[in-house]
Structure formats: structure tokens, C-alpha cells
Design an enzyme around this catalytic site. Structure first.
Site, PDB file in Angstrom:
ATOM      1  CB  SER A  89      -0.893   0.020   1.252  1.00  0.00           C
ATOM      2  OG  SER A  89      -1.529   1.276   1.400  1.00  0.00           O
TER       3      SER A  89
ATOM      4  CE1 TYR B  63      -3.674  -1.940   5.218  1.00  0.00           C
ATOM      5  CE2 TYR B  63      -3.176   0.357   4.723  1.00  0.00           C
ATOM      6  CZ  TYR B  63      -3.549  -0.903   4.305  1.00  0.00           C
ATOM      7  OH  TYR B  63      -3.795  -1.137   2.979  1.00  0.00           O
TER       8      TYR B  63
END
Length: 267
Positions: free
Chosen positions: A145, A158
Site C-alpha cells: 500500500s 497498517y
């Protein structure tokens, strides 16, 4: 299994129940691949696959929780026995949950995030690596990501897990150099999936899963080692990486945080 099927390319995709994983499954099916699809919600995934008109020769469903290494390794082993060695393995399963280090329960959130996004990725690849090396070909794909590039407030688990995906795939790529096995790292920006729909902040360059899958398919086919999708988000991320910490911290001051565990969504 017939010889014709053995010679049809095969892709193994985790997180195929929704979002990016499901869009990738559709794109690979359009390209004529056989599918090995993995999800925790296997009955829903089976229903969806049948709705596409796919039979067992086209698509097999494997139930696994990537956070449990034994579970995902078993799914890979079952795929080898039932469908043969994949040409492409895509570790797409992941979770995104906000955390606050001051909260004790959120330390468990961080452990669960790493179990899914990192250990789960390595366990996804493990059943296939040696066989791909023996064959002298194959592609392993890690979905990271743009959140890997800078840490965002409330996203500690995350962001850290996705930064670890980038570093892990880079390490694996070095290990497999000259083996014929490629390692591709993809860094999506904002994609319209269950992981992002509850976000409380602006999401520039938001893409549909189908648009992401189309670009990802091309990057994987080219065996591109590292790509941010869309490229505009890559430019933004690079600029943010260059900002001095004082300016970066000021820019993000007051930015809404990711929802914490009572509102998490899994891929």
C-alpha cells in the site's frame, strides 16, 4: 486433470471474497487463466464464482484464514494437488484497522494485522516457492500500500505492516534472483473496497477495484518489481516522503483517524 487444463495458466489469489482480490480474479479469468481462489467466506465465494458461470475446471475455491499459517499452507498444498503449480500467486488478503497504542486491546489488533498482512503473506507463498524454483519460473505478488511510505496517525499497525510487506518482498526478490521466479510488489493507492468505504478522510485518486486490477494485471505480466497504482498517488507519496518531519507532522495535524477495531473490515 486433462493435458489441456495442465497447460492453461493458473493464478492463486488470496482475499478473493471481495475488493481487490475479487477484481483480480475477474481480470485473470478474462485473460483465460484457471483460478484458485482463497477466502475465509468460502461459501459466499463459491456462490459468487458459480454466478460467473465458472465450473471446477475453471475455478476452485479453497477455504483458509491467512492469519493461521497452517490454514493457508494447507490451501496451497491442496491447490498443488488439485490444480497443479500456479504461474502466478497473489497475496491479496489483508486487514486495515485503526489503532491507538495507549489502548491495551489495540496491541492485539497490531498482532492480528501483522499475522494477516505479513506472516500470512509469507505462508501464502511458502508452498509454491521450491516448486517454482525447480520449474525455473513463476511470479509471486505481494499487495502492499502507499501507506507503507509514511506513517499516518492512527494507522500504526497498517502502515507498519505494509512497510514490512515492501521490505519482505524486496528480501524475497533478492533470494530468488536468477531462479526464474519473479517477485512483484504492488502499492495501491485508495481503492473503493470495504477496507476504505468507512474512512473519515479525503481519498485522492480513488480508483475502482476493476481499474486497479487492470493496471495490476499489466504490471504483473511485465514482472515489474515495484509499482504504485495509480502513478499519481506514487508522486504524492514520494513528495510526502521528502517532506521534513516537522512539515509532515503539521500537515497531518487534526486529520481524522482510521476507525478502530469495533468497525474493522477484512478483505
Amino acid at each position: 486433470m486433462s493435458n489441456d487444463l495442465l497447460h492453461t495458466r493458473l493464478v492463486f489469489i488470496t482475499g478473493a471474497s471481495s475488493g481487490i482480490g475479487q477484481a483480480l480474479a475477474l481480470r485473470y479469468a478474462q485473460a483465460g487463466y484457471r483460478l484458485a481462489l482463497v477466502g475465509r467466506r468460502s461459501s459466499e465465494l463459491q456462490t459468487w464464482a458459480q454466478a460467473q458461470g465458472w465450473n471446477d475446471n475453471t475455478c476452485r475455491i479453497y477455504s483458509a484464514d491467512v492469519a493461521d499459517p497452517a490454514s493457508i499452507v494447507a490451501a496451497g498444498t491442496d491447490c498443488l494437488a488439485a490444480q497443479g503449480l500456479p504461474d502466478v500467486v497473489i497475496a491479496s488478503a489483508g486487514i486495515s484497522i485503526g489503532m491507538d497504542t495507549a489502548e491495551r486491546d489495540d496491541i492485539d489488533v497490531m498482532a492480528r494485522t501483522f499475522a494477516t498482512n505479513n506472516t500470512g503473506m509469507a505462508a501464502t507463498f511458502q508452498p509454491f516457492v521450491a516448486a517454482m524454483v525447480r520449474r525455473g519460473g513463476g511470479t509471486l505478488v505481494g499487495i502492499a500500500s502507499v501507506a507503507a511510505i509514511r506513517g499516518l496517525p492512527g494507522h500504526g499497525a497498517y502502515c507498519a505492516s505494509k512497510a514490512a510487506v515492501v521490505a519482505y518482498c524486496e528480501s524475497l526478490r533478492g533470494e530468488l534472483r536468477r531462479s526464474g521466479v519473479a517477485v512483484v510488489t504492488l502499492l495501491p493507492g485508495y481503492v473503493d473496497t470495504p477496507l476504505t468505504r468507512k474512512n473519515r478522510y479525503a481519498m485522492p485518486f480513488l480508483m475502482s477495484p476493476q481499474a486497479f486490477a487492470a493496471q495490476a494485471f499489466d504490471a504483473i505480466a511485465a514482472q515489474t518489481s515495484y509499482r504504485v497504482i495509480p502513478w499519481q498517488m506514487g508522486v504524492v507519496a514520494r513528495l510526502l516522503r521528502l517532506l521534513p518531519n516537522t512539515l509532515f507532522d503539521r500537515l497531518l495535524a487534526g486529520r481524522p483517524r482510521k476507525h478502530r477495531q469495533d468497525q474493522d473490515v477484512a478483505a
